[in-house]
Design an enzyme around this catalytic site. Structure first.
Site, PDB file in Angstrom:
ATOM      1  N   ASP A  71       0.825  -1.216   0.000  1.00 45.89           N
ATOM      2  CA  ASP A  71       0.000   0.000   0.000  1.00 45.89           C
ATOM      3  C   ASP A  71       0.858   1.263   0.000  1.00 45.89           C
ATOM      4  OD1 ASP A  71      -2.763   0.378   0.002  1.00 45.89           O
ATOM      5  OD2 ASP A  71      -3.007  -0.577   1.953  1.00 45.89           O
ATOM      6  N   GLU A  90      -5.243   7.459  -0.088  1.00 43.44           N
ATOM      7  CA  GLU A  90      -5.748   6.807   1.116  1.00 43.44           C
ATOM      8  C   GLU A  90      -4.737   6.821   2.265  1.00 43.44           C
ATOM      9  OE1 GLU A  90      -7.135   2.746   0.726  1.00 43.44           O
ATOM     10  OE2 GLU A  90      -8.130   2.916   2.661  1.00 43.44           O
ATOM     11  N   THR A 127      -7.896  -4.865  -0.027  1.00 45.29           N
ATOM     12  CA  THR A 127      -6.706  -5.456   0.604  1.00 45.29           C
ATOM     13  C   THR A 127      -6.930  -6.934   0.960  1.00 45.29           C
ATOM     14  OG1 THR A 127      -7.451  -4.543   2.698  1.00 45.29           O
ATOM     15  CG2 THR A 127      -5.805  -3.297   1.516  1.00 45.29           C
ATOM     16  N   ASP A 184      -6.364   5.173  -4.682  1.00 42.24           N
ATOM     17  CA  ASP A 184      -6.370   4.051  -3.739  1.00 42.24           C
ATOM     18  C   ASP A 184      -5.271   3.104  -4.206  1.00 42.24           C
ATOM     19  OD1 ASP A 184      -6.781   2.061  -1.954  1.00 42.24           O
ATOM     20  OD2 ASP A 184      -8.963   2.043  -2.149  1.00 42.24           O
ATOM     21  N   ILE A 205      -4.010   0.284  -3.035  1.00 47.23           N
ATOM     22  CA  ILE A 205      -4.531  -1.091  -3.151  1.00 47.23           C
ATOM     23  C   ILE A 205      -5.948  -1.077  -2.628  1.00 47.23           C
ATOM     24  CG2 ILE A 205      -4.405  -3.522  -2.493  1.00 47.23           C
ATOM     25  CD1 ILE A 205      -1.570  -3.399  -2.153  1.00 47.23           C
ATOM     26  N   ASP A 206      -6.888  -1.156  -3.527  1.00 46.56           N
ATOM     27  CA  ASP A 206      -8.286  -1.282  -3.125  1.00 46.56           C
ATOM     28  C   ASP A 206      -8.585  -2.776  -3.061  1.00 46.56           C
ATOM     29  OD1 ASP A 206     -10.912  -0.462  -2.588  1.00 46.56           O
ATOM     30  OD2 ASP A 206     -11.461  -0.717  -4.691  1.00 46.56           O
ATOM     31  N   ASP A 215     -12.345   5.270  -3.410  1.00 40.75           N
ATOM     32  CA  ASP A 215     -12.957   3.946  -3.612  1.00 40.75           C
ATOM     33  C   ASP A 215     -13.927   3.933  -4.792  1.00 40.75           C
ATOM     34  OD1 ASP A 215     -11.742   2.364  -1.662  1.00 40.75           O
ATOM     35  OD2 ASP A 215     -13.115   3.050  -0.093  1.00 40.75           O
TER      36      ASP A 215
HETATM   37  P1  AMP Z   1     -14.773  -3.703  -1.255  1.00 41.20           P
HETATM   38  O1  AMP Z   1     -13.521  -4.383  -1.653  1.00 41.20           O
HETATM   39  O2  AMP Z   1     -15.646  -3.301  -2.390  1.00 41.20           O
HETATM   40  O3  AMP Z   1     -15.514  -4.441  -0.176  1.00 41.20           O
HETATM   41  O4  AMP Z   1     -14.375  -2.307  -0.644  1.00 41.20           O
HETATM   42  C1  AMP Z   1     -13.174  -2.031  -0.031  1.00 41.20           C
HETATM   43  C2  AMP Z   1     -13.256  -0.649   0.542  1.00 41.20           C
HETATM   44  O5  AMP Z   1     -14.319  -0.588   1.487  1.00 41.20           O
HETATM   45  C3  AMP Z   1     -12.049  -0.212   1.318  1.00 41.20           C
HETATM   46  O6  AMP Z   1     -11.169   0.488   0.488  1.00 41.20           O
HETATM   47  C4  AMP Z   1     -12.606   0.696   2.408  1.00 41.20           C
HETATM   48  O7  AMP Z   1     -12.270   2.050   2.176  1.00 41.20           O
HETATM   49  C5  AMP Z   1     -14.106   0.550   2.286  1.00 41.20           C
HETATM   50  N1  AMP Z   1     -14.836   0.394   3.547  1.00 41.20           N
HETATM   51  C6  AMP Z   1     -14.349   0.277   4.803  1.00 41.20           C
HETATM   52  N2  AMP Z   1     -15.366   0.206   5.704  1.00 41.20           N
HETATM   53  C7  AMP Z   1     -16.512   0.300   5.010  1.00 41.20           C
HETATM   54  C8  AMP Z   1     -17.902   0.300   5.388  1.00 41.20           C
HETATM   55  N3  AMP Z   1     -18.288   0.195   6.653  1.00 41.20           N
HETATM   56  N4  AMP Z   1     -18.815   0.412   4.395  1.00 41.20           N
HETATM   57  C9  AMP Z   1     -18.434   0.511   3.120  1.00 41.20           C
HETATM   58  N5  AMP Z   1     -17.142   0.516   2.708  1.00 41.20           N
HETATM   59  C10 AMP Z   1     -16.187   0.410   3.633  1.00 41.20           C
HETATM   60 MG    MG Z   2     -10.235   1.028  -1.058  1.00 38.33          MG
END
Ligand code: AMP
Ligand code: MG
Length: 340
Positions: A51, A74, A135, A130, A132-133, A280
């Site tokens: 990251d 991020e 993780t 981002d 690494i989206d 994101d």
């Molecule tokens: P995903 O891989 O689509 O589940 O999304 C990952 C992203 O969800 C991460 O980069 C976080 O910034 C974000 N994230 C963290 N907590 C939450 C939450 N409570 N609701 C929605 N997104 C979140």
């Molecule tokens: Mg992310």
């Protein structure tokens, strides 16, 4: 628009270079540091190193070509400072210096990471990153994405997604992997191979044309904390969807809708107080629009990237092809019944 040219040719090329380079950094870390032991001990340090390394590399490339553009990223260098951060800092410095032409000092690398602290807002240009989206997907060897977008006067104008583990063709899941998607406002959305693809390799992509939700496939987060799987199951029932949901991490979900692998992406708030982060969603947002799809929040409002680091005017995210979008929003509204 205050930016001199609305064609964004240089921005597009530099963003692609930065995303390709950061993707390489992440892939190198995965190969070297993610082991059976990491996974069983749930040790997240490899993803943390990647990251920071990826954010430093993207910011280095952006600074070289666009020194005046701020970045909403991020990560910040807090966890890398002082004696407490020494072990992690040394790993990040080693990693970054494997790919730079000239070795950079650790102070220089921390400074580059902290170029991501911009507050965002409605005026002028800034990037959002981002590194690494997804993780959790990264650690599992599944989907993750490097996500970079340019926002000018509150609107996303350029978006690039690097998806190292996404199959190049949906019907060949065990075939070639590694996709880069890019979109510029008004110019369409394209896919190419992540590494070595080049402009000649770019193919225009389109969201699906499915017009009856009975034939639709939807995708959602793997993590139950990021989206309500219960609400999505109820929405799917209302839409007479029978196919199981496709669960994947990261903005690869936007990529899946943009090229028609899936027809709908549901991100349904778990907590009313959570504010989605601009990094994101920015790249995925323009890629969906330029592929002919639509994106709003759960109330049908466009995502507002002009406020700051978060989408504080929105709740959740819904993306779908244009043919079924209104029907999907109706079902979302019925299911959530004004909760958000
Ligand atoms: P995903 O891989 O689509 O589940 O999304 C990952 C992203 O969800 C991460 O980069 C976080 O910034 C974000 N994230 C963290 N907590 C939450 C939450 N409570 N609701 C929605 N997104 C979140
Ligand atoms: Mg992310």
């Amino acid at each position: 628009m205050s930016r001199a040219s609305a064609y964004f040719g240089k921005e597009r090329a530099v963003a692609i270079e930065a995303v390709e380079c950061a993707s390489r950094v992440c892939q190198a870390v995965f190969k070297r540091l993610v082991t059976e032991e990491t996974l069983t001990k749930k040790d997240k340090s490899p993803v943390t190193v990647a990251d920071f390394g990826a954010q430093a590399v993207v910011n280095l490339i952006l600074e070289k070509h666009f020194p005046d553009d701020p970045v909403v990223g991020e990560e910040d260098s807090k966890d890398l400072q002082g004696e407490e951060g020494r072990v992690l800092r040394e790993k990040v410095v080693d990693l970054v210096n494997t790919i730079t032409e000239q070795p950079l000092s650790s102070d220089e690398i921390l400074r580059l990471i902290d170029r991501g602290q911009y507050a965002g807002g409605p005026k002028g240009s800034h990037w959002t990153l981002d590194p690494i989206d997804g993780t959790k997907g990264f650690l599992r060897g599944e989907q993750f994405a490097v996500c970079l977008a340019l926002i000018v006067d509150g609107k996303v104008r350029v978006g690039v997604l690097g998806c190292p583990n996404l199959p190049y063709e949906l019907d060949k899941p065990d075939g070639e992997r590694g996709v880069l998607m890019v979109a510029v406002e008004g110019q369409g959305a394209f896919q190419r191979r992540l590494h070595g693809g080049g402009r000649a390799d770019e193919v225009l992509i389109h969201a699906s044309k499915v017009a009856d939700t009975r034939d639709a496939t939807f995708c959602e987060s793997v993590e139950a904390a990021h989206t309500s799987h219960g609400d999505s199951a109820n929405i799917a029932k209302l839409l007479n969807i029978t196919r199981p949901s496709v669960r994947m991490d990261s903005q690869c979900k936007y990529a899946a809708v943009a090229r028609g692998d899936a027809d709908i992406y549901l991100r349904l708030p778990q907590k009313a107080a959570y504010e989605e982060k601009i990094w994101d969603h920015a790249a995925g947002n323009i890629i969906i629009h330029e592929s002919g799809g639509r994106v709003t929040d759960v109330n049908g409002n466009p995502l507002d990237f002009s406020i700051g680091r978060t989408l504080s005017a929105n709740k959740g995210v819904i993306a779908a092809n244009a043919n079924i979008f209104d029907t999907v929003i109706d079902a979302v509204q019925t299911t959530l019944a004004g909760k958000f």
